[in-house]
Motif scaffolding. Structure first.
Motif, PDB file in Angstrom:
ATOM      1  N   UNK A  78      -3.972   4.180   5.363  1.00  0.00           N
ATOM      2  CA  UNK A  78      -3.061   4.894   6.254  1.00  0.00           C
ATOM      3  C   UNK A  78      -2.772   6.323   5.793  1.00  0.00           C
ATOM      4  N   UNK A  79      -3.735   6.911   5.113  1.00  0.00           N
ATOM      5  CA  UNK A  79      -3.682   8.340   4.747  1.00  0.00           C
ATOM      6  C   UNK A  79      -2.480   8.694   3.878  1.00  0.00           C
ATOM      7  N   UNK A  80      -2.130   7.783   2.973  1.00  0.00           N
ATOM      8  CA  UNK A  80      -1.093   8.117   2.009  1.00  0.00           C
ATOM      9  C   UNK A  80      -1.567   9.212   1.066  1.00  0.00           C
ATOM     10  N   UNK A  81      -0.641  10.011   0.600  1.00  0.00           N
ATOM     11  CA  UNK A  81      -0.962  11.109  -0.311  1.00  0.00           C
ATOM     12  C   UNK A  81      -0.446  10.756  -1.704  1.00  0.00           C
ATOM     13  N   UNK A  82      -1.297  10.811  -2.708  1.00  0.00           N
ATOM     14  CA  UNK A  82      -0.817  10.578  -4.066  1.00  0.00           C
ATOM     15  C   UNK A  82      -0.079  11.818  -4.528  1.00  0.00           C
ATOM     16  N   UNK A  83       1.197  11.674  -4.813  1.00  0.00           N
ATOM     17  CA  UNK A  83       2.029  12.816  -5.182  1.00  0.00           C
ATOM     18  C   UNK A  83       2.322  12.869  -6.676  1.00  0.00           C
ATOM     19  N   UNK A  84       2.047  11.785  -7.372  1.00  0.00           N
ATOM     20  CA  UNK A  84       2.301  11.765  -8.812  1.00  0.00           C
ATOM     21  C   UNK A  84       1.722  10.472  -9.370  1.00  0.00           C
ATOM     22  N   UNK A  85       1.913  10.232 -10.661  1.00  0.00           N
ATOM     23  CA  UNK A  85       1.556   8.967 -11.277  1.00  0.00           C
ATOM     24  C   UNK A  85       2.418   8.760 -12.508  1.00  0.00           C
ATOM     25  N   UNK A  86       2.682   7.506 -12.794  1.00  0.00           N
ATOM     26  CA  UNK A  86       3.363   7.150 -14.039  1.00  0.00           C
ATOM     27  C   UNK A  86       2.299   6.701 -15.020  1.00  0.00           C
ATOM     28  N   UNK A  87       2.238   7.371 -16.156  1.00  0.00           N
ATOM     29  CA  UNK A  87       1.211   7.059 -17.140  1.00  0.00           C
ATOM     30  C   UNK A  87       1.810   6.240 -18.275  1.00  0.00           C
ATOM     31  N   UNK A  88       1.354   5.001 -18.410  1.00  0.00           N
ATOM     32  CA  UNK A  88       1.780   4.155 -19.518  1.00  0.00           C
ATOM     33  C   UNK A  88       0.698   4.157 -20.588  1.00  0.00           C
ATOM     34  N   UNK A  89       0.915   3.401 -21.636  1.00  0.00           N
ATOM     35  CA  UNK A  89      -0.067   3.351 -22.720  1.00  0.00           C
ATOM     36  C   UNK A  89      -1.349   2.635 -22.312  1.00  0.00           C
ATOM     37  N   UNK A  90      -1.280   1.820 -21.253  1.00  0.00           N
ATOM     38  CA  UNK A  90      -2.439   1.013 -20.887  1.00  0.00           C
ATOM     39  C   UNK A  90      -3.077   1.386 -19.549  1.00  0.00           C
ATOM     40  N   UNK A  91      -2.271   1.961 -18.627  1.00  0.00           N
ATOM     41  CA  UNK A  91      -2.855   2.341 -17.344  1.00  0.00           C
ATOM     42  C   UNK A  91      -1.947   3.325 -16.620  1.00  0.00           C
ATOM     43  N   UNK A  92      -2.452   3.870 -15.534  1.00  0.00           N
ATOM     44  CA  UNK A  92      -1.693   4.801 -14.710  1.00  0.00           C
ATOM     45  C   UNK A  92      -1.275   4.114 -13.414  1.00  0.00           C
ATOM     46  N   UNK A  93      -0.055   4.366 -12.973  1.00  0.00           N
ATOM     47  CA  UNK A  93       0.460   3.799 -11.738  1.00  0.00           C
ATOM     48  C   UNK A  93       0.612   4.921 -10.714  1.00  0.00           C
ATOM     49  N   UNK A  94      -0.235   4.954  -9.695  1.00  0.00           N
ATOM     50  CA  UNK A  94      -0.151   6.032  -8.705  1.00  0.00           C
ATOM     51  C   UNK A  94       1.115   5.932  -7.874  1.00  0.00           C
ATOM     52  N   UNK A  95       1.662   7.071  -7.529  1.00  0.00           N
ATOM     53  CA  UNK A  95       2.843   7.145  -6.680  1.00  0.00           C
ATOM     54  C   UNK A  95       2.437   7.877  -5.405  1.00  0.00           C
ATOM     55  N   UNK A  96       2.599   7.215  -4.277  1.00  0.00           N
ATOM     56  CA  UNK A  96       2.137   7.754  -3.002  1.00  0.00           C
ATOM     57  C   UNK A  96       3.313   8.156  -2.111  1.00  0.00           C
ATOM     58  N   UNK A  97       3.025   9.093  -1.237  1.00  0.00           N
ATOM     59  CA  UNK A  97       3.921   9.402  -0.131  1.00  0.00           C
ATOM     60  C   UNK A  97       3.208   8.973   1.142  1.00  0.00           C
ATOM     61  N   UNK A  98       3.846   8.090   1.896  1.00  0.00           N
ATOM     62  CA  UNK A  98       3.257   7.588   3.131  1.00  0.00           C
ATOM     63  C   UNK A  98       4.209   7.874   4.294  1.00  0.00           C
ATOM     64  N   UNK A  99       3.634   8.106   5.449  1.00  0.00           N
ATOM     65  CA  UNK A  99       4.432   8.273   6.647  1.00  0.00           C
ATOM     66  C   UNK A  99       4.481   6.921   7.364  1.00  0.00           C
ATOM     67  N   UNK A 100       5.678   6.373   7.499  1.00  0.00           N
ATOM     68  CA  UNK A 100       5.840   5.063   8.128  1.00  0.00           C
ATOM     69  C   UNK A 100       6.912   5.179   9.200  1.00  0.00           C
ATOM     70  N   UNK A 101       6.553   4.918  10.427  1.00  0.00           N
ATOM     71  CA  UNK A 101       7.469   5.093  11.562  1.00  0.00           C
ATOM     72  C   UNK A 101       8.104   6.481  11.541  1.00  0.00           C
TER      73      UNK A 101
END
Length: 256
Positions: free
Chosen positions: A50-73
């Motif tokens: 649904x064309x979400x935009x990755x605006x940031x990520x949380x980087x831990x010691x083991x992996x990265x967690x993407x943070x998206x901005x999505x348009x919903x309704x």
């Protein structure tokens, strides 16, 4: 109130809001409403579809967690996958809050302690604090209550789709492989109907940071008969609709 010392370190609590190491850098600007989901790859799949935009990520010691901005309704929503376990999940929640998120709905699966069929939707109204993270955010207590505003928003989302649900008390535990026969029975006697690994810690963090948070659960494995544990199908058929319901719910969260 100063630091309260105790024989057991986990029960020592400090009310100070500022720590030596703070989450984020204070420069992020995320949407105020967020879905923080324990749904495997579903978050990334949804964002890509649904064309979400990755605006940031949380980087831990083991992996990265993407943070998206999505348009919903027609409204911007922050969407982020959540790591399993109280300590890890609260780290990411802290980062989202530091970035400006103030209304959060989490969603994920749970084990059931009663005879609840698989793929039923459940809303925790309180959580038993059998994990360590929440004790760094709230003074010691047996349970933590969940935000009423968050609960109302989830109930509204389910009702609008005519989906039945149950309000439950959940047992949040750090010990996935320490859910013994006697402990399961004890928790059932206390009134716990389901078990998972993050609810009480996330609720405590949200209360401490003065943001609104609640959780939608769906039933997966069953410990109703602790002598005959059943994985079932881990509630897999609920994943997609669960994310949609969480998105619906977060749109309707109002200030407490």
């Amino acid at each position: 109130m100063p630091l309260v010392k105790h024989d057991y370190p986990v029960l020592e609590y400090d009310t100070a809001s500022k720590a030596v190491f703070q989450p984020g850098n204070g420069k992020k600007c995320f949407p105020a409403k967020a879905v923080f989901a324990f749904l495997g790859d579903e978050v990334e799949n949804y964002a890509h579809t649904y064309d979400g935009i990755q605006i940031d990520e949380f980087e831990s010691a083991t992996r990265r967690y993407p943070i998206y901005e999505c348009l919903y309704n027609q409204e911007k929503i922050c969407l982020c996958p959540a790591p399993v376990g109280s300590a890890a999940a609260v780290q990411v929640l802290e980062y989202l809050i530091a970035g400006g998120v103030t209304k959060i709905i989490s969603v994920g699966s749970c084990g059931v302690l009663e005879d609840i069929p698989e793929n039923r939707f459940l809303i925790p109204v309180s959580a038993l604090r059998d994990e360590g993270t929440s004790y760094h955010y709230l003074p010691p207590s047996r349970e933590v209550e969940i935000s009423k505003a968050g609960i109302n928003a989830i109930e509204s989302a389910l009702s609008q789709k005519n989906i039945p649900y149950w309000e439950v008390k959940t047992w949040t535990t750090d010990g996935f492989y320490r859910e013994t026969v006697e402990m399961v029975q004890y928790r059932k006697e206390e009134g716990c109907q389901v078990v998972e690994m993050e609810c009480s810690a996330l609720a405590a963090c949200a209360k401490f940071r003065k943001v609104t948070w609640a959780m939608l659960l769906f039933s997966a494995d069953t410990l109703a008969d602790p002598h005959k544990y059943q994985e079932r199908e881990w509630g897999k058929t609920s994943i997609s609709i669960a994310l949609e319901l969480a998105l619906d719910a977060v749109l309707s969260v109002v200030e407490e």
